[in-house]
Design a protein around this motif. Sequence first.
Motif, PDB file in Angstrom:
ATOM      1  N   LEU A   1       0.838  -1.206   0.000  1.00  0.00           N
ATOM      2  CA  LEU A   1       0.000   0.000   0.000  1.00  0.00           C
ATOM      3  C   LEU A   1       0.871   1.253   0.000  1.00  0.00           C
ATOM      4  CD1 LEU A   1      -2.730  -1.142   2.571  1.00  0.00           C
ATOM      5  CD2 LEU A   1      -2.736  -1.424   0.078  1.00  0.00           C
ATOM      6  N   ARG A   2       1.944   1.199  -0.806  1.00  0.00           N
ATOM      7  CA  ARG A   2       2.911   2.301  -0.908  1.00  0.00           C
ATOM      8  C   ARG A   2       2.918   2.820  -2.348  1.00  0.00           C
ATOM      9  NH1 ARG A   2       6.187   3.376   3.749  1.00  0.00           N
ATOM     10  NH2 ARG A   2       7.051   4.696   2.138  1.00  0.00           N
ATOM     11  N   PRO A   3       2.066   3.776  -2.666  1.00  0.00           N
ATOM     12  CA  PRO A   3       1.910   4.213  -4.051  1.00  0.00           C
ATOM     13  C   PRO A   3       3.005   5.119  -4.598  1.00  0.00           C
ATOM     14  CG  PRO A   3       0.499   5.516  -2.641  1.00  0.00           C
ATOM     15  CD  PRO A   3       1.126   4.444  -1.771  1.00  0.00           C
ATOM     16  N   GLU A   4       3.824   5.705  -3.726  1.00  0.00           N
ATOM     17  CA  GLU A   4       4.709   6.767  -4.193  1.00  0.00           C
ATOM     18  C   GLU A   4       5.675   6.356  -5.293  1.00  0.00           C
ATOM     19  OE1 GLU A   4       5.996   4.822  -0.533  1.00  0.00           O
ATOM     20  OE2 GLU A   4       4.291   6.127  -0.835  1.00  0.00           O
ATOM     21  N   GLY A   5       6.197   5.147  -5.301  1.00  0.00           N
ATOM     22  CA  GLY A   5       7.151   4.740  -6.328  1.00  0.00           C
ATOM     23  C   GLY A   5       6.530   4.039  -7.521  1.00  0.00           C
ATOM     24  N   LEU A   6       5.254   3.742  -7.464  1.00  0.00           N
ATOM     25  CA  LEU A   6       4.629   2.946  -8.521  1.00  0.00           C
ATOM     26  C   LEU A   6       4.562   3.642  -9.879  1.00  0.00           C
ATOM     27  CD1 LEU A   6       1.845   1.173  -6.454  1.00  0.00           C
ATOM     28  CD2 LEU A   6       4.058   0.258  -7.178  1.00  0.00           C
ATOM     29  N   PRO A   7       4.211   4.926  -9.962  1.00  0.00           N
ATOM     30  CA  PRO A   7       4.141   5.545 -11.287  1.00  0.00           C
ATOM     31  C   PRO A   7       5.472   5.512 -12.041  1.00  0.00           C
ATOM     32  CG  PRO A   7       2.996   6.900  -9.694  1.00  0.00           C
ATOM     33  CD  PRO A   7       3.721   5.821  -8.920  1.00  0.00           C
ATOM     34  N   GLN A   8       6.591   5.538 -11.324  1.00  0.00           N
ATOM     35  CA  GLN A   8       7.892   5.526 -11.985  1.00  0.00           C
ATOM     36  C   GLN A   8       8.209   4.173 -12.639  1.00  0.00           C
ATOM     37  OE1 GLN A   8       7.375   7.022  -8.918  1.00  0.00           O
ATOM     38  NE2 GLN A   8       7.384   8.986  -9.946  1.00  0.00           N
ATOM     39  N   LEU A   9       7.417   3.155 -12.325  1.00  0.00           N
ATOM     40  CA  LEU A   9       7.601   1.866 -12.996  1.00  0.00           C
ATOM     41  C   LEU A   9       7.055   1.898 -14.426  1.00  0.00           C
ATOM     42  CD1 LEU A   9       6.543  -0.549 -10.118  1.00  0.00           C
ATOM     43  CD2 LEU A   9       8.873   0.008 -10.873  1.00  0.00           C
TER      44      LEU A   9
ATOM     45  N   ALA B   1      -4.711 -11.660  -1.944  1.00  0.00           N
ATOM     46  CA  ALA B   1      -5.445 -12.184  -0.790  1.00  0.00           C
ATOM     47  C   ALA B   1      -5.364 -11.117   0.275  1.00  0.00           C
ATOM     48  CB  ALA B   1      -4.831 -13.488  -0.301  1.00  0.00           C
ATOM     49  N   GLY B   2      -6.507 -10.820   0.860  1.00  0.00           N
ATOM     50  CA  GLY B   2      -6.481  -9.740   1.824  1.00  0.00           C
ATOM     51  C   GLY B   2      -7.585  -9.823   2.849  1.00  0.00           C
TER      52      GLY B   2
ATOM     53  N   VAL C   1      -7.128  -2.150   4.160  1.00  0.00           N
ATOM     54  CA  VAL C   1      -6.916  -3.570   3.897  1.00  0.00           C
ATOM     55  C   VAL C   1      -5.505  -3.981   4.279  1.00  0.00           C
ATOM     56  CG1 VAL C   1      -8.565  -3.684   1.978  1.00  0.00           C
ATOM     57  CG2 VAL C   1      -6.174  -3.221   1.501  1.00  0.00           C
ATOM     58  N   GLU C   2      -5.378  -5.263   4.526  1.00  0.00           N
ATOM     59  CA  GLU C   2      -4.077  -5.941   4.544  1.00  0.00           C
ATOM     60  C   GLU C   2      -4.075  -6.753   3.266  1.00  0.00           C
ATOM     61  OE1 GLU C   2      -4.443  -8.183   8.129  1.00  0.00           O
ATOM     62  OE2 GLU C   2      -3.866  -6.494   9.382  1.00  0.00           O
ATOM     63  N   LEU C   3      -2.974  -6.747   2.538  1.00  0.00           N
ATOM     64  CA  LEU C   3      -2.967  -7.326   1.205  1.00  0.00           C
ATOM     65  C   LEU C   3      -1.662  -8.058   0.940  1.00  0.00           C
ATOM     66  CD1 LEU C   3      -4.848  -7.163  -1.327  1.00  0.00           C
ATOM     67  CD2 LEU C   3      -3.548  -5.149  -2.012  1.00  0.00           C
ATOM     68  N   LYS C   4      -1.756  -9.205   0.277  1.00  0.00           N
ATOM     69  CA  LYS C   4      -0.554  -9.896  -0.185  1.00  0.00           C
ATOM     70  C   LYS C   4      -0.848 -10.551  -1.526  1.00  0.00           C
ATOM     71  CE  LYS C   4      -1.354 -14.227   2.263  1.00  0.00           C
ATOM     72  NZ  LYS C   4      -0.822 -15.212   3.170  1.00  0.00           N
ATOM     73  N   ALA C   5       0.198 -10.753  -2.296  1.00  0.00           N
ATOM     74  CA  ALA C   5       0.071 -11.465  -3.572  1.00  0.00           C
ATOM     75  C   ALA C   5       0.486 -12.908  -3.323  1.00  0.00           C
ATOM     76  CB  ALA C   5       0.958 -10.836  -4.632  1.00  0.00           C
TER      77      ALA C   5
ATOM     78  N   ALA D   1      -2.725   6.550  -6.001  1.00  0.00           N
ATOM     79  CA  ALA D   1      -2.913   7.319  -4.769  1.00  0.00           C
ATOM     80  C   ALA D   1      -4.062   6.750  -3.944  1.00  0.00           C
ATOM     81  CB  ALA D   1      -3.166   8.787  -5.096  1.00  0.00           C
ATOM     82  N   GLN D   2      -4.997   6.073  -4.579  1.00  0.00           N
ATOM     83  CA  GLN D   2      -6.123   5.461  -3.869  1.00  0.00           C
ATOM     84  C   GLN D   2      -5.669   4.390  -2.880  1.00  0.00           C
ATOM     85  OE1 GLN D   2      -9.467   4.423  -6.569  1.00  0.00           O
ATOM     86  NE2 GLN D   2      -8.161   5.336  -8.127  1.00  0.00           N
ATOM     87  N   LEU D   3      -4.494   3.814  -3.094  1.00  0.00           N
ATOM     88  CA  LEU D   3      -3.991   2.776  -2.189  1.00  0.00           C
ATOM     89  C   LEU D   3      -3.909   3.281  -0.752  1.00  0.00           C
ATOM     90  CD1 LEU D   3      -1.088   1.163  -4.259  1.00  0.00           C
ATOM     91  CD2 LEU D   3      -3.276   0.102  -3.643  1.00  0.00           C
ATOM     92  N   GLU D   4      -3.559   4.549  -0.592  1.00  0.00           N
ATOM     93  CA  GLU D   4      -3.388   5.103   0.752  1.00  0.00           C
ATOM     94  C   GLU D   4      -4.691   5.191   1.527  1.00  0.00           C
ATOM     95  OE1 GLU D   4       0.534   7.849   0.568  1.00  0.00           O
ATOM     96  OE2 GLU D   4      -1.264   8.718  -0.353  1.00  0.00           O
ATOM     97  N   THR D   5      -5.810   5.142   0.827  1.00  0.00           N
ATOM     98  CA  THR D   5      -7.109   5.251   1.497  1.00  0.00           C
ATOM     99  C   THR D   5      -7.719   3.889   1.819  1.00  0.00           C
ATOM    100  OG1 THR D   5      -8.405   5.289  -0.555  1.00  0.00           O
ATOM    101  CG2 THR D   5      -7.545   7.405   0.253  1.00  0.00           C
ATOM    102  N   LEU D   6      -7.115   2.824   1.331  1.00  0.00           N
ATOM    103  CA  LEU D   6      -7.683   1.495   1.539  1.00  0.00           C
ATOM    104  C   LEU D   6      -7.456   1.011   2.964  1.00  0.00           C
ATOM    105  CD1 LEU D   6      -6.671  -0.354  -1.748  1.00  0.00           C
ATOM    106  CD2 LEU D   6      -8.851   0.765  -1.204  1.00  0.00           C
TER     107      LEU D   6
END
Length: 132
Positions: free
Chosen positions: A21-29, A90-91, A65-69, A58-63
């Motif tokens: 749930l850490r969106p800050e680096g995702l757009p740079q991918l 799975a979350g 949830v606990e989440l794993k792949a 940015a929506q990730l920060e509002t979720l």
Amino acid sequence: MSEFASPRAVFQRLIDGITALRPEGLPQLYAQDAVVVHPFAHPASRLEGREALRRHFAQLETLTVELKARNVVVHETADPEVIITEFEYAGRNTENGREFVVPNIFVLRVRDGHIVESRDYAHHRAFEEAMA
């Protein structure tokens, strides 16, 4: 040997960032002009460009949830830029305790270490129900 991250490595960074749930680096991918399509969303959506992806992630920060792949399988293709990934998120909704599993298939085109195209086939309804 290429100095850029492989499609598999870029995908791993993507799901690691999403599940943390850490969106800050995702757009740079993604490439500046990347296109991401969600054909199974209601309604289907198309994100164009890194700024649209920044708003999306940015929506990730509002979720809440606990989440794993899990059950991650990466299929190489005849095109070295393209991989097909199968996995599940799975979350657990941390507000109501509801557990959920969201199956996914991503078809990624990665060029020079950046995602240029992605078709993300996720069971969006399962995620929406878990968040209700």
